[in-house]
Design an enzyme around this catalytic site. Structure first.
Site, PDB file in Angstrom:
ATOM      1  CE  LYS A 138      81.844  38.016-112.086  1.00 53.98           C
ATOM      2  NZ  LYS A 138      82.327  38.043-110.593  1.00 53.98           N
ATOM      3  CD  GLU A 177      87.735  43.507-110.017  1.00 45.32           C
ATOM      4  OE1 GLU A 177      87.504  44.676-109.691  1.00 45.32           O
ATOM      5  OE2 GLU A 177      86.625  42.728-109.804  1.00 45.32           O
ATOM      6  CB  SER A 234      77.964  31.893-112.266  1.00 41.17           C
ATOM      7  OG  SER A 234      78.712  31.023-112.704  1.00 41.17           O
TER       8      SER A 234
END
Lengths: 272, 402
Positions: B95, B117, B384
């Site tokens: 991220k 968010e 990830s």
């Protein structure tokens, strides 16, 4: 009357009914009171009773909100009303049936997010018109976002009402006005629907810019919650839209909602 | 200097990917999206911006991340499995690649207030982290339900100085947190930038997030070529909104022989209504500003998603994935909650890497597809994120023996 061709259906259907309403008001030097209610809120019976009473209470145009699971342009009051209506099974078809059953004498504008309209299929516009709807307003479909679907939504005899925001540059205001019909809905302030203590300080300037960009009537909405605010905003525009404050009153009772509409009417008509 | 993948072959000039994408938002946001798009295109063509972005990735995030061979998993699969280690990034997931880029862009636009968010909390933490580094105000919206199951990440965000706003509407998960973040953005659009965490939302967000995540695919491609002298046969990544997958696919989408596989969350099973498999089971619709595949009922009401993994628990998916599915360039499969737990156990015990529950979906699919590849065909999995955030969830289940 200007719409003599209408026979069996109510005289308040189709785009012409909405246009005629604004023309008549302008001729009388009066301001339009546009009210928003969520279909099926707080329940179907009370929603029908409210719809039936709004015209006599003084509403000129009625926006009927289609409940949606993800109303991202709405504040807490309308979100909650939408969820309450959904929980009781109200959907787009149900909203049309409600309008058809009540046939309010004021023109009805269907107020929806795009997704329920897409899911309802290509004949939804014809069904809306047959139910007595005059116009259509789609919160999440700005001008130019999807020309194909915008053309579709403007293809029937329904006024496709478009929105202008305080952030909209003047060139884009002209573009929006060119695509709109019935009236232009001016969002009075940044943010979502909901009651506010005061009007946006830059509202007069925004209205002046929009006035220069269009000859369509201008109705101002978002955050207009009291008769005094309605009167103040109406002095600048051709009409006002009151939503959250009315929905909140409707949560209490049909009578308090109708009483509130009468107060708004009196304020717009300049009653001392 | 490595370049960013600006506009992939699937992109059209109006911000659409075929029939998908677009800008289905309130009018108030249109000028802000125009401004963002202009700023993005100028920044991505500006060597100074790219230099700053890549320096931060190197010195702050810790890139390039490792490409790790997985010999014991490979033996099970019957083909060499390679792991792209996004779990080794600062903050523990991919991220941050995106939040670094968007924070730099926000500052170029003169905006020092950031909205985000978050679902699992990884994007919220990555946003809070970069905001702390640059002294930006940070407000993160998170569903109450997710705050309960990801309490560690809530604490990390607060520790980093962010304000975490609980979202109590709707399903109280990522979907409603995203709606609430958009409402906040509409209200404060003149001073705030909204950092969306995935390749979703109105144009230019899907393209922008893909650009900032494309570093995953470009590094992987270069590393695998260096190590093996060949491209992977298959590239596998989990898909919720789809940002790690899109970043990985961006490096290989032009290599026609490389198979692209996205793994969605099948939750309790695709035969139930308790899953998050928008591409496998959804239909086209509009949510959060874009046209894409969507879990919805016959009336166009969005259906709540379910996944054991908070990061995949979302009823929509990025519009470029929708296009890649319809064009046949990528294939999308789905893996249940139960199989994902097996994926956690497999990677933990065979390779010494505790993966995030999201990542475990990709691992489980590869393990279950054992035998489908030639013995020398490299299979590349995007790891990830790391699994530390999920131990409270995993501890409630019995892990299968591997």
């Amino acid at each position: 009357m200007a719409f003599a061709s209408v026979t069996t259906s109510s005289d308040a259907a189709g785009a012409h009914a909405l246009e005629a309403r604004f023309t008549t008001l302008a001729g009388e030097g009066r301001k339009a009171l546009v009210v928003y209610v969520t279909a099926g809120h707080p329940d179907r019976a009370r929603s029908a009773a409210l719809l039936a009473g709004l015209t006599d209470a003084g509403a000129d145009v009625i926006e009927v909100g289609v409940p949606f699971s993800d109303p991202l342009a709405d504040g807490p009051v309308i979100q909650a009303s939408s969820q309450q209506a959904l929980d009781q099974g109200m959907r787009l078809d149900g909203a049309l049936a409600l309008v058809d059953e009540v046939r309010p004498h004021a023109p009805v504008v269907l107020f929806s997010y795009l997704n329920p309209l897409l899911a309802a299929g290509p004949d939804v516009l014809a069904r809306a018109r047959q139910a007595g709807v005059s116009g259509l307003l789609v919160t999440d479909l700005p001008v130019g976002a999807d020309p194909e679907r915008e053309a579709w939504l403007g293809s029937d005899d329904l006024a496709f009402v478009r929105l202008v925001a305080p952030t909209t540059p003047v060139d884009r205001m002209r573009e929006i006005a060119r695509h709109g019909r019935g009236f232009v809905y001016l969002i009075s302030r940044l943010g979502v629907t909901g009651e506010r203590d005061a009007l946006a300080h830059d509202l007069p300037e925004t209205i002046a810019r929009l006035r220069a960009a269009t000859s369509l009537p201008i109705a101002v909405g978002f955050g207009i919650s009291t008769p005094a605010q309605a009167r103040e905003a109406a002095a600048l525009a051709d009409g006002v839209v009151v939503g959250s404050a009315l929905v909140r009153a409707a949560s209490e009772s049909v009578d308090s909602a109708l009483a509130f509409v009468r107060q708004l009417r009196a304020a717009l008509d300049g009653a001392p | 200097m490595p370049e960013l993948e600006l506009a992939g072959p699937t992109e059209t000039s109006d911000g659409r990917f075929g029939a998908f994408g677009g800008r289905y938002v309130p009018e108030t946001l249109i000028p802000a999206l125009d401004e963002l798009e202009d700023a993005l295109d100028i920044a991505l063509a500006d060597p100074a911006f790219l230099a700053e972005y890549h320096a931060l990735l190197r010195d702050f995030v810790g890139r390039p991340t490792a490409l790790t061979a997985a010999p014991r998993l490979s033996a099970r699969v019957g083909a060499p499995v390679w792991l792209k280690r996004e779990d080794l990034n600062h903050t523990g997931a991919h991220k941050i690649n995106n939040t670094v880029g968007q924070a730099l862009l926000a500052m170029r636009m003169g905006k020092r207030r950031i909205i985000a968010e978050t679902g699992a909390g990884q994007h919220g933490v990555a946003t809070a982290t970069i905001c702390a580094k640059f002294g930006l105000e940070c407000v993160v919206f998170m569903g109450e339900e997710d705050m309960a199951r990801q309490s560690l990440n809530v604490f990390r965000m607060k520790l980093l100085g962010a304000t975490v706003v609980p979202v109590t509407s709707g399903t109280r998960t990522l979907k409603d947190a995203t709606s609430e973040a958009i409402r906040e953005w509409v209200t404060t659009v003149r001073e705030s930038h909204y950092i969306i965490g995935s390749v979703v939302g109105p144009a230019p967000y899907p393209r922008m997030v893909r650009a900032f995540q494309s570093v995953i695919g470009q590094e992987s491609r270069r590393q695998l070529l260096e190590r093996t002298g060949r491209l992977p046969a298959s590239v596998v990544a989990c898909v919720g909104g789809g940002s790690n997958a899109m970043g990985m696919f961006a490096g290989f989408v032009d290599d026609a022989d490389v198979e692209l596989i996205g793994v969605e969350a099948a939750g309790h099973g695709l035969h139930t209504d308790q899953h998050s498999a928008s591409l496998s089971k959804g239909t086209p619709g509009v949510l959060h500003g874009a046209m894409s595949y969507l879990l919805q009922d016959a009336f166009g009401q969005v259906h709540p998603a379910h996944s054991i993994s908070a990061g995949l628990d979302y009823p929509g998916v990025g519009p470029e994935h929708a296009w890649l599915k319809d064009s046949g360039r990528a294939r999308y499969v789905a893996v249940t909650d139960e199989a994902a737990l097996r994926g956690v156990a497999l990677l933990s015990r065979l390779e010494g890497i505790i993966p995030a529950l999201e990542t475990a979906h990709a691992v489980a699919w590869v393990a279950d597809a054992a035998g489908r590849w030639a013995p020398d065909a490299p299979v590349l999995i995007c790891v990830s994120g790391r699994g530390d955030k999920d131990v409270n969830t995993i501890i409630q289940h019995e892990l299968p023996s591997v």
